[in-house]
Design a protein around this motif. Sequence first.
Motif, short mmCIF file in Angstrom:
data_model
loop_
_atom_site.label_atom_id
_atom_site.label_comp_id
_atom_site.label_asym_id
_atom_site.label_seq_id
_atom_site.Cartn_x
_atom_site.Cartn_y
_atom_site.Cartn_z
N ALA A 648 -79.21 8.11 -60.25
CA ALA A 648 -78.47 8.79 -59.19
C ALA A 648 -77.81 10.03 -59.76
CB ALA A 648 -77.41 7.86 -58.60
N VAL A 649 -77.73 11.05 -58.93
CA VAL A 649 -77.05 12.30 -59.28
C VAL A 649 -76.04 12.60 -58.17
CG1 VAL A 649 -77.28 14.76 -59.74
CG2 VAL A 649 -79.05 13.17 -60.53
N ASP A 650 -74.79 12.81 -58.55
CA ASP A 650 -73.73 13.09 -57.58
C ASP A 650 -73.66 12.02 -56.50
OD1 ASP A 650 -73.01 15.39 -58.93
OD2 ASP A 650 -74.28 16.68 -57.70
N GLY A 651 -73.83 10.77 -56.90
CA GLY A 651 -73.67 9.66 -55.96
C GLY A 651 -74.85 9.43 -55.05
N VAL A 652 -75.98 10.09 -55.30
CA VAL A 652 -77.15 9.97 -54.44
C VAL A 652 -78.34 9.52 -55.27
CG1 VAL A 652 -78.69 11.16 -52.84
CG2 VAL A 652 -76.27 11.81 -52.97
N ALA A 653 -79.04 8.48 -54.82
CA ALA A 653 -80.22 8.01 -55.53
C ALA A 653 -81.30 9.08 -55.53
CB ALA A 653 -80.75 6.74 -54.89
N ASP A 654 -81.89 9.31 -56.68
CA ASP A 654 -83.04 10.21 -56.75
C ASP A 654 -84.14 9.68 -55.83
OD1 ASP A 654 -81.95 11.99 -58.55
OD2 ASP A 654 -82.80 11.00 -60.31
N PRO A 655 -85.07 10.56 -55.45
CA PRO A 655 -86.20 10.08 -54.65
C PRO A 655 -86.90 8.90 -55.33
CG PRO A 655 -86.19 12.46 -54.69
CD PRO A 655 -85.12 12.02 -55.65
N VAL A 656 -87.36 7.97 -54.52
CA VAL A 656 -88.05 6.79 -55.04
C VAL A 656 -89.23 7.24 -55.92
CG1 VAL A 656 -89.26 4.67 -54.41
CG2 VAL A 656 -87.46 5.57 -52.93
N PRO A 657 -89.36 6.70 -57.14
CA PRO A 657 -90.51 7.06 -57.96
C PRO A 657 -91.82 6.76 -57.26
CG PRO A 657 -88.87 5.88 -59.26
CD PRO A 657 -88.44 5.78 -57.83
N GLU A 658 -92.78 7.61 -57.44
CA GLU A 658 -94.10 7.41 -56.82
C GLU A 658 -94.72 6.12 -57.33
OE1 GLU A 658 -97.08 8.36 -54.24
OE2 GLU A 658 -95.56 9.88 -54.71
N SER A 659 -95.14 5.27 -56.39
CA SER A 659 -95.74 3.98 -56.75
C SER A 659 -97.26 4.08 -56.79
CB SER A 659 -95.31 2.91 -55.73
OG SER A 659 -93.95 2.61 -55.87
N PRO A 660 -97.89 3.19 -57.58
CA PRO A 660 -97.30 2.12 -58.39
C PRO A 660 -96.68 2.66 -59.68
CG PRO A 660 -99.67 2.13 -58.66
CD PRO A 660 -99.37 3.16 -57.62
N VAL A 661 -95.73 1.88 -60.21
CA VAL A 661 -95.01 2.29 -61.41
C VAL A 661 -95.19 1.22 -62.48
CG1 VAL A 661 -93.31 3.59 -60.08
CG2 VAL A 661 -92.86 1.19 -60.64
N THR A 662 -94.81 1.56 -63.70
CA THR A 662 -94.81 0.59 -64.80
C THR A 662 -93.40 0.51 -65.37
OG1 THR A 662 -95.44 2.29 -66.38
CG2 THR A 662 -97.22 1.03 -65.37
N SER A 663 -93.09 -0.63 -65.97
CA SER A 663 -91.78 -0.81 -66.57
C SER A 663 -91.91 -1.81 -67.71
CB SER A 663 -90.77 -1.33 -65.55
OG SER A 663 -89.56 -1.69 -66.16
N ASP A 664 -91.21 -1.51 -68.83
CA ASP A 664 -91.18 -2.42 -69.97
C ASP A 664 -89.95 -3.33 -69.95
OD1 ASP A 664 -93.52 -1.31 -71.00
OD2 ASP A 664 -92.42 0.26 -72.08
N LEU A 688 -94.38 -2.29 -58.68
CA LEU A 688 -94.99 -2.29 -60.00
C LEU A 688 -96.51 -2.35 -59.91
CD1 LEU A 688 -92.54 -4.82 -61.59
CD2 LEU A 688 -92.77 -2.42 -62.27
N LYS A 689 -97.13 -1.72 -60.85
CA LYS A 689 -98.59 -1.76 -60.93
C LYS A 689 -99.02 -3.18 -61.27
CE LYS A 689 -102.48 0.67 -63.04
NZ LYS A 689 -102.85 1.74 -64.02
N SER A 690 -99.94 -3.72 -60.49
CA SER A 690 -100.34 -5.11 -60.71
C SER A 690 -101.36 -5.21 -61.84
CB SER A 690 -100.92 -5.69 -59.42
OG SER A 690 -101.88 -4.86 -58.85
#
Length: 690
Positions: A648-664, A688-690
């Motif tokens: 978030a920047v200045d109390g506002v969530a950034d745009p949703v990341p483009e899906s599908p995404v990966t996370s560790d 998440l990317k399946s």
Amino acid sequence: MTLLERRDLLKLLAGAAAGVAFQEKAAYAMETRAVAKDPNETKSSKGPGMEAPRNVRKASKNRTPLAPNAFDMLPLGSVRPAGWLRRQLEIQATGLGGHLDETWDDVGSNSGWLGGTGESWERGPYFLDGLIPLAYLLDDDRLKAKAQRYIDWTLTHQLPNGMIGPASNDDWWPRMVMLKALIQYEEATGDPRVIPVLMRYFAHQLEALPGRPLRDWGKFRWQDNALAVIWLYNRNGDPKLIELARLLHKQGFDWQTDFADFKHTQRITPEMIKSKGDDGLGDFALSTHGVNNGQALKAAPVWSVVSGQETDRRGLEQMLSALDTYHGLPNGMFSCDEHFAGRDPSQGSELCTVVETMFSLEQSLAILGDASLGDRLEQIAFNALPGTFTDDMWAHQYNQEPNQVEVSLHQKPWTTDGPESNLYGLEPNFGCCAANFHQGWPKFAASLWMASQDGGLVAAAYSPCVVHTVLGDTPVEMVEETEYPFRGSIRITVNPETQIKFPLRLRIPTWAKEAKITVNGQSHQPPAQAGFAKIDRVWKAGDAVEVVFPMEPRVKRGGFRNSVSVERGPLVFSYPIGEDWVKLRTRGMTADWQVFPTSQWNYALAMNGTNAHGLVVEEHPVGGTPFALNGTPVKLQVTARKMSTWRAVDGVADPVPESPVTSDETEETITLVPYGAAKLRITAFPHLKS
């Protein structure tokens, strides 16, 4: 409302204070008034539900040459809330909705709509437009007395030429709202003064409009005026009223043409408005204004009643498609903070737009008989409406966001609104919503049931309630017992005074696959026609219809940047962020609040085909505050991983990341709750990317 619009309004109000002609104060005491006998009135039955109203009126049908509605609205008071819905209206009555005039001068005793020198534009009528149905649905004498002051002043201070309202301005727009209030009051009470006042006012309007045509707000909201004209025509058959309806349409903004070639596909900025040479009240600014569009959703259906044209009946479908495509949000609304803002779920929707969109859908569902409008109405009523209030309804937001990670004094992300836009308070950003929010719950309750053209009844939307109406010459009571939308079971007990044959239509939501219906315990599976299951039989007192809608959770794909949201029945679910409430200032009987996050929120959901992975449903009792986070009636457990790059920047969530995404990040099980319960929330998730 833009800064330019506010300046114009302040000038208007200053002129109102200087030029008010009437200084008489409305009497506080209620007068005992005779109620006109109406040919549609009859004594009501009194079945096992709540006590029946003393007079029950039939639904009024459209007179020729008007095209018939698919369904007809039942007069105010025919449908009374019960169960959790009544409790929700009681919360409103004990909260800001029932005390606004005691703590906010704009609708207090010095209101121009009470003969004073105070605010004389839209706020008094807005307040009354919700106060009347709230008072009469709850049969609350305290609230009725508050409303009666406005009613009596308006009815007894009509000018000789037929004009109503404060003499300090002649704007058509606030009178359009007062017309809606007077109509509801007449339906609830039968007060014989109302119809003559409306007749004189419309005669004045027909004479005056050629020389003083609709402008700015009235030009874009002409359909509300036309709706009132049609209501009166159905009661007195005066052909001059059809002439007036056609003149309003001619002078009003052409919404159908605007959406036939819809050009407002991007986020509207102040620079875009200025580049049009627009002062905030020009066609570009007003055609991209959220509340105007919410009200305009009924423009084509209302006009189709006069025109009889199928192309007009299809106009709403075209509008909804464009709004969904370019500005749709997962809570059923479109973005408008204050103007169109695109599909980013960090953008907001104005509360006025929420309640006006609901009213447009209620009226349009009656005119068109389109069951999908009931689906959308429920989605907004059960999500966007409660999601913008504190649990006790003593404070509200101007703008709500589906992805709302902080409520604080930031300029972002609004198109043309100010830094107080998503505070919870008395009148954050601008006071129109403080006056106007009151119509949301009461009008929804009043619209749950409608009458069909073939002499039957229609369950248009679902919530606990009791209906008293007349079919043919027979008083009929319907008792609807349910915990919907939190549960999928609905029991309807039919109690006619004597046996009577009539068709009963039940709206089958598009998400309700394999819905089950029984009549007196026997399976009854009528084919759904245009989204309604029709049961046509002879009904006797005590007959019971049971409906079960499967409440399987659903993952809705195709959101902004390929995000997903989670739904169950008509409820949308959100991840509730930890909340730290900080009082900004005291505002009379209430206060303005900021809310800061106390937990992380940046999750991506694990997906398994079209379903969320590991999704588990938990059901809990429906408590006294139905949409409170503490004790919420239903929760969903779903598997997710954090996304460290989503911030978030200045109390506002950034745009949703483009899906599908990966996370560790480590896999977690997170809890989702109904959208309305979470005041800080994530509703549109990357997956998440399946």
